[in-house]
Design a protein around this motif. Structure first.
Motif, short mmCIF file in Angstrom:
data_model
loop_
_atom_site.label_atom_id
_atom_site.label_comp_id
_atom_site.label_asym_id
_atom_site.label_seq_id
_atom_site.Cartn_x
_atom_site.Cartn_y
_atom_site.Cartn_z
N LEU A 22 39.88 -13.09 -37.37
CA LEU A 22 39.39 -12.05 -36.45
C LEU A 22 40.08 -12.15 -35.09
O LEU A 22 40.34 -11.13 -34.45
CB LEU A 22 37.88 -12.16 -36.28
CG LEU A 22 37.04 -11.66 -37.45
CD1 LEU A 22 35.56 -11.92 -37.19
CD2 LEU A 22 37.28 -10.19 -37.70
N CYS A 23 40.38 -13.37 -34.65
CA CYS A 23 41.11 -13.54 -33.39
C CYS A 23 42.56 -13.08 -33.50
O CYS A 23 43.19 -12.77 -32.49
CB CYS A 23 41.07 -15.00 -32.94
SG CYS A 23 39.48 -15.55 -32.34
N VAL A 79 42.67 -5.45 -32.93
CA VAL A 79 41.47 -4.73 -32.51
C VAL A 79 40.42 -5.69 -31.96
O VAL A 79 39.91 -5.50 -30.86
CB VAL A 79 40.89 -3.91 -33.70
CG1 VAL A 79 39.58 -3.27 -33.32
CG2 VAL A 79 41.89 -2.87 -34.16
N THR A 80 40.12 -6.73 -32.72
CA THR A 80 39.11 -7.68 -32.25
C THR A 80 39.64 -8.52 -31.10
O THR A 80 38.87 -8.91 -30.22
CB THR A 80 38.66 -8.60 -33.40
OG1 THR A 80 39.81 -9.21 -33.98
CG2 THR A 80 37.91 -7.82 -34.46
N ARG A 81 40.95 -8.79 -31.08
CA ARG A 81 41.52 -9.54 -29.95
C ARG A 81 41.40 -8.73 -28.66
O ARG A 81 41.13 -9.29 -27.60
CB ARG A 81 42.98 -9.88 -30.25
CG ARG A 81 43.49 -10.99 -29.39
CD ARG A 81 44.81 -11.53 -29.85
NE ARG A 81 45.83 -10.51 -29.91
CZ ARG A 81 46.67 -10.35 -30.92
NH1 ARG A 81 46.58 -11.11 -31.98
NH2 ARG A 81 47.58 -9.41 -30.89
N LEU A 118 38.99 -6.59 -27.98
CA LEU A 118 37.58 -6.68 -27.58
C LEU A 118 37.27 -8.04 -26.95
O LEU A 118 36.59 -8.10 -25.92
CB LEU A 118 36.68 -6.44 -28.79
CG LEU A 118 36.71 -5.04 -29.39
CD1 LEU A 118 35.91 -5.01 -30.69
CD2 LEU A 118 36.17 -4.03 -28.41
N LEU A 119 37.77 -9.10 -27.56
CA LEU A 119 37.55 -10.44 -27.00
C LEU A 119 38.23 -10.60 -25.65
O LEU A 119 37.69 -11.22 -24.73
CB LEU A 119 38.05 -11.51 -27.97
CG LEU A 119 37.23 -11.72 -29.22
CD1 LEU A 119 37.98 -12.61 -30.20
CD2 LEU A 119 35.88 -12.31 -28.88
#
Length: 157
Positions: A97-98, A102-104, A106-107
């Motif tokens: 996920l990292c 896309v998730t990176r 958001l993080l």
């Protein structure tokens, strides 16, 4: 305190319980192959994503901007690599996920809100308020650093 308790005690126990559950369902050899495949896939993705992030950071530096996003991307990629090297399915899923853009993103947005701005990237230039260029009257544009170009020559007498 609770986060450290989770990371150092509960997380490895959860990983072990999931490994045992998956191993009893699909077999030990298949479980080991899945873990090995996760390590290989993560390493391959890191080899691709790491240099790409470094090139984007270099391009931002050459254009006179601070590579804050690229630095956070590099931090998240290193964290993902660490998680992918750990044996277990939970750490592999979080590591993957990292790695996803896309998730990176958001993080990265969440981390940039959580970390207070200080140092040279703050709104006050290093030489004081009069040292750098001013922002737009509405305050919507970040001030750009002042760049002084010139030539120099070293003389060893």
């Amino acid at each position: 305190m609770r986060v450290l308790l989770f990371v150092f005690i509960l997380f490895p126990l959860l990983e072990l319980a999931l490994l045992i559950k998956v191993g009893s369902s699909i077999g030990v050899l298949a479980t080991l192959l899945l873990i090995f495949a996760g390590v290989l896939a993560g390493g391959f993705l890191l080899r691709i994503a790491g240099p790409a992030t470094a090139w984007r950071a270099r391009a931002r530096l050459l254009s006179g901007e601070a590579p804050e996003q690229e630095m956070l991307d590099g931090l998240l990629l290193a964290f993902a690599g660490l998680l992918l090297l750990l044996p277990g399915f939970i750490s592999d899923v979080v590591g993957l996920l990292c790695l996803l853009p896309v998730t990176r993103r958001l993080l990265r947005a969440r981390l940039s809100r959580a970390v207070p701005r200080s140092g040279p990237s703050s709104s006050v230039p290093p030489g004081g308020p009069a040292a750098g260029p001013r922002a737009a009257p509405g305050g919507s544009e970040r001030p750009r650093p002042q760049i002084i170009e010139g030539e120099w020559e070293r003389r060893d007498d």
